[in-house]
Design a protein around this motif. Sequence first.
Motif, PDB file in Angstrom:
ATOM      1  N   TYR A 134       0.866  -1.185   0.000  1.00 55.91           N
ATOM      2  CA  TYR A 134       0.000   0.000   0.000  1.00 55.91           C
ATOM      3  C   TYR A 134       0.891   1.219   0.000  1.00 55.91           C
ATOM      4  O   TYR A 134       1.993   1.191   0.542  1.00 55.91           O
ATOM      5  CB  TYR A 134      -0.876   0.023   1.255  1.00 55.91           C
ATOM      6  CG  TYR A 134      -1.756  -1.197   1.382  1.00 55.91           C
ATOM      7  CD1 TYR A 134      -3.107  -1.149   1.017  1.00 55.91           C
ATOM      8  CD2 TYR A 134      -1.242  -2.395   1.860  1.00 55.91           C
ATOM      9  CE1 TYR A 134      -3.907  -2.268   1.115  1.00 55.91           C
ATOM     10  CE2 TYR A 134      -2.030  -3.524   1.968  1.00 55.91           C
ATOM     11  CZ  TYR A 134      -3.374  -3.456   1.597  1.00 55.91           C
ATOM     12  OH  TYR A 134      -4.159  -4.567   1.694  1.00 55.91           O
ATOM     13  N   ARG A 135       0.389   2.273  -0.644  1.00 61.81           N
ATOM     14  CA  ARG A 135       1.193   3.493  -0.654  1.00 61.81           C
ATOM     15  C   ARG A 135       0.343   4.688  -0.261  1.00 61.81           C
ATOM     16  O   ARG A 135      -0.807   4.807  -0.675  1.00 61.81           O
ATOM     17  CB  ARG A 135       1.807   3.728  -2.028  1.00 61.81           C
ATOM     18  CG  ARG A 135       2.802   4.884  -2.027  1.00 61.81           C
ATOM     19  CD  ARG A 135       3.606   4.961  -3.280  1.00 61.81           C
ATOM     20  NE  ARG A 135       2.752   5.233  -4.430  1.00 61.81           N
ATOM     21  CZ  ARG A 135       3.203   5.273  -5.679  1.00 61.81           C
ATOM     22  NH1 ARG A 135       4.478   4.974  -5.927  1.00 61.81           N
ATOM     23  NH2 ARG A 135       2.393   5.545  -6.675  1.00 61.81           N
ATOM     24  N   SER A 136       0.949   5.596   0.561  1.00 61.92           N
ATOM     25  CA  SER A 136       0.248   6.822   0.942  1.00 61.92           C
ATOM     26  C   SER A 136       0.574   7.891  -0.102  1.00 61.92           C
ATOM     27  O   SER A 136       1.556   7.766  -0.827  1.00 61.92           O
ATOM     28  CB  SER A 136       0.708   7.295   2.319  1.00 61.92           C
ATOM     29  OG  SER A 136       2.015   7.817   2.232  1.00 61.92           O
ATOM     30  N   TYR A 141       5.149   3.656   2.487  1.00 58.53           N
ATOM     31  CA  TYR A 141       4.630   2.328   2.139  1.00 58.53           C
ATOM     32  C   TYR A 141       4.185   1.578   3.390  1.00 58.53           C
ATOM     33  O   TYR A 141       4.674   1.832   4.491  1.00 58.53           O
ATOM     34  CB  TYR A 141       5.695   1.509   1.415  1.00 58.53           C
ATOM     35  CG  TYR A 141       5.978   2.023   0.024  1.00 58.53           C
ATOM     36  CD1 TYR A 141       5.248   1.532  -1.062  1.00 58.53           C
ATOM     37  CD2 TYR A 141       6.952   2.979  -0.200  1.00 58.53           C
ATOM     38  CE1 TYR A 141       5.497   2.008  -2.347  1.00 58.53           C
ATOM     39  CE2 TYR A 141       7.200   3.453  -1.469  1.00 58.53           C
ATOM     40  CZ  TYR A 141       6.473   2.971  -2.542  1.00 58.53           C
ATOM     41  OH  TYR A 141       6.709   3.432  -3.798  1.00 58.53           O
ATOM     42  N   SER A 183      -8.157  -1.619   1.426  1.00 52.93           N
ATOM     43  CA  SER A 183      -7.486  -0.333   1.611  1.00 52.93           C
ATOM     44  C   SER A 183      -6.997  -0.225   3.052  1.00 52.93           C
ATOM     45  O   SER A 183      -7.425  -0.970   3.929  1.00 52.93           O
ATOM     46  CB  SER A 183      -8.450   0.824   1.322  1.00 52.93           C
ATOM     47  OG  SER A 183      -9.476   0.810   2.312  1.00 52.93           O
ATOM     48  N   TYR A 187      -3.712   5.141   2.985  1.00 50.61           N
ATOM     49  CA  TYR A 187      -2.902   4.452   1.970  1.00 50.61           C
ATOM     50  C   TYR A 187      -3.841   3.912   0.893  1.00 50.61           C
ATOM     51  O   TYR A 187      -5.000   3.622   1.166  1.00 50.61           O
ATOM     52  CB  TYR A 187      -2.158   3.264   2.565  1.00 50.61           C
ATOM     53  CG  TYR A 187      -1.090   3.624   3.571  1.00 50.61           C
ATOM     54  CD1 TYR A 187       0.253   3.622   3.197  1.00 50.61           C
ATOM     55  CD2 TYR A 187      -1.419   3.909   4.884  1.00 50.61           C
ATOM     56  CE1 TYR A 187       1.235   3.926   4.116  1.00 50.61           C
ATOM     57  CE2 TYR A 187      -0.451   4.224   5.822  1.00 50.61           C
ATOM     58  CZ  TYR A 187       0.883   4.216   5.435  1.00 50.61           C
ATOM     59  OH  TYR A 187       1.862   4.516   6.335  1.00 50.61           O
ATOM     60  N   THR A 188      -3.324   3.757  -0.324  1.00 54.52           N
ATOM     61  CA  THR A 188      -4.095   3.041  -1.351  1.00 54.52           C
ATOM     62  C   THR A 188      -3.337   1.780  -1.736  1.00 54.52           C
ATOM     63  O   THR A 188      -2.107   1.769  -1.747  1.00 54.52           O
ATOM     64  CB  THR A 188      -4.301   3.906  -2.597  1.00 54.52           C
ATOM     65  OG1 THR A 188      -3.060   4.527  -2.920  1.00 54.52           O
ATOM     66  CG2 THR A 188      -5.360   4.958  -2.383  1.00 54.52           C
ATOM     67  N   ARG A 189      -4.080   0.750  -2.048  1.00 55.61           N
ATOM     68  CA  ARG A 189      -3.466  -0.534  -2.355  1.00 55.61           C
ATOM     69  C   ARG A 189      -2.870  -0.497  -3.749  1.00 55.61           C
ATOM     70  O   ARG A 189      -3.443   0.063  -4.683  1.00 55.61           O
ATOM     71  CB  ARG A 189      -4.552  -1.606  -2.270  1.00 55.61           C
ATOM     72  CG  ARG A 189      -4.008  -3.008  -2.424  1.00 55.61           C
ATOM     73  CD  ARG A 189      -5.100  -3.991  -2.038  1.00 55.61           C
ATOM     74  NE  ARG A 189      -4.941  -5.226  -2.774  1.00 55.61           N
ATOM     75  CZ  ARG A 189      -5.780  -6.240  -2.638  1.00 55.61           C
ATOM     76  NH1 ARG A 189      -6.831  -6.159  -1.824  1.00 55.61           N
ATOM     77  NH2 ARG A 189      -5.575  -7.341  -3.323  1.00 55.61           N
TER      78      ARG A 189
END
Lengths: 531, 304
Positions: A134-136, A141, A183, A187-189
Amino acid sequence: MAIADSSEGKPVPKKFSLTTVLWKILILAFDALGIWFIVQAISLGYVELAIIVGIIVVGFNIIFTLDKGYPFRWMALGLAFLVMFNIYPIFFTMYISFTNYGDGHLLTKKQALAQIQKVTYLPEDAKTYSWTAYRSPEGNYALWLVDNADGQTYLAKPGEEIVPAQPGDPGIGEADTKGIPVSLEGYTRLTTLQAVANKELSNIMFGIEGEKTVQVRTSNEAAELKLRFVYDEATDTVIDQSNGDIYFNKEGTFTTKDGKTISPGFRAMVGWKNFQEVFNSPALRGPLITMLIWNFIFPTLSVLTTFALGLAISIMYNEEGFPLKKPIRTLLLIPYTIPSVISILIWRGMFNTEFGVINRMLIDIIGVAPRWTSEPFWARTAVIIVNLWLGFPYMMLITSGALQSIPSEIYEAAEVDGASGWQRFWKITLPLLLVSVGPLLIASYIFNFNNFNLIYLLLGGGPPIPGAATQAGYTDILISYIYNLAFAPGGRGVRYGLASAMSMMLFIIVGAITLFQYRFTNMWEEVSENV
Amino acid sequence: MSNIAQTYKRLRSSQKFQKRFGVAIRLIIAVILIAFSIFPVLWIVSASFDNANSLATQSLIPANAGIKNYQRLFNLDPNFSFGELNYWTWLWNSIKVSGINTVLGVSITTIAAYAFSRLRFKGRVPILKSLLLIQVFPNLLALVAVFTLVSSIGNIVPALGLNTHTGLIMVYLGGSMGMNIWLVKGYMDTIPRDIDESAHVDGANDWQVFTKLILPLMRPILVTIGILSFIGTYGDFLMARVLLNDSSKYTLMVGLQLFTAGQFDKKWGVFAAGALIGALPIMLLYFLLQDQIVGGLTRGAVKG
């Protein structure tokens, strides 16, 4: 504070008052700060620093609690600064000169071990996980981990503890068909494709360094890292967990029998190595001898030239009623009033070989001009000329004062005996003058012996001595050479240990000159009477 | 008889002539010496007002005179830029560091000097002698150790470490203690003890004697010592160079040295303007206090 009768030095019995209480509180606060500082120092391996601060703290407590400490309360702060920033550095220099302190050995052992013990490796039999990234929006990460052995799920972020987590927990989204949260809050996957294409991901350590960390190893596997090095205090060795190698402490570097080393190294005693190196290496010894000889010539010439000019001026314009006496002296005093760093930089511009005013004038008048920056003889001449300019007003001041104190009857008597002007100068003026200004001349000698500003700012110590192992030039003196070794190595790496060994030499020389000064002038005896 | 009188007359006039000739020669030498002593000053003044800002083309009377260099120095000329030129910051840093160091240094040494001058206690003479011995080895000779010490302190308390003015001031304080205690004590010894003894009889304690009697009497000399200490700190290069490493933290002397890096000859005029502004206050202080400073010199307060 106890009120004391100074003439007897005996304090009157204490009484409880606001001031006494305030003092007590101050001392307690000071102790608390001191102890906190000492603890911190020890944890970083600064044992020497901890000891010296400890001495100061204990000293303060004795001085401020015992009645006998009363006179010392007046000077406690002054002595503390003196001990900390003058006496301690002298002894610390001695210590450093016997260590390999410098590039590759900048840390204390404690600090180096702390770094070494954080190094991790990926063992073959590591505990493995399948991962989802996941990343913001800020580019941070997070990993969702599923233990391949027992199916336990975890949430991992860099620098944070890896915690067991379930989809639907606070901040964690609902599970998709595979049981992985769609999710994370903030963050988004990443899709599998995005994650595989991501170059950063495999370089990031998830979890807390030195504890449990997980690193992405392949497109579908993350593995738990293990600490690579274990330190054994009893044998002072480091064992490599990945292959069983044993590293021994060899003068500040952990080294295996076949020569493999661990970086970073640390400060360690190496005995007389620094001193031996100075004497044994021709590339160090040669330039050092050149420099040492110049280091004695330079102050000698400086004192002689400035004293001669200053004295000549004093004698020429000392006479009562000499026309324009006051303005002449004022104008001649100007060099003394400018901060010397500024004057030296001005002279640096004027001595510029190509564009400087001195060479432009010389070319106009005599057609040739020396290359001040590249010819050793002329470089040294420039140094002497500039120092003459810097120093003669001081000599003028001290000699004119001393001249006036020579009684005129002596001259009258000499004149009656038929002594010529020269004879009077050499037999009366100079000897009597030397008695009074002699100590100041030696002080000036010592000052110039360590005149870093002039040497460093005028020509940077240059021109360089060919074949020197470290940065060294024909106008360099010990102190500027030490500075270069430690702070301007020019790509050769800082050598604090070697620089300190050179400082020890400087201490010995300066100490010897001062001893001579005290002997020569009986200054010590005078001082002993005046205390 | 007349012969003797004539010879005497001739001799007298020739002596007078000799004397005048001597004065004339000495005046000529004075002109040469003054030229030597003030030429660099004139040269730098002229350079600072030469808009060309170049070492190569400068002459004693500026070809295109103006105040461009001063504008460049204060970053008012958009066409001129060089590194991190923070002249006002450097000047302010110098004044701040020297000022704080002077006030703290003079206060701490004066209080300590009181004990050495007025109290009698065991250890007084040995400590005084050690102070004299220590100042033989100023802390600049232990440069590497001082640097390491300040860097270690900074790893524990960052506000006292490298690249801070507090760290620099502490090093200055430690380095000047030994000599200054001796100096102040020397002056304090010249104040007769009868004064404070009678105050003690009247029931005053040491602190009262110190603040109400000794300090007012010492004020003129403390001001002189303070100004000398200010000038000394203001002019220091080495310690500031070693302990500070941000352009915004530099003192003026360290900042001015930046001009010599790279092409000094292309920044000459701007440097001249900066050098002049930096030197003028100190020159003024010297000339205002000429007599006191000369008096201090003969007592051993050496500027170097």
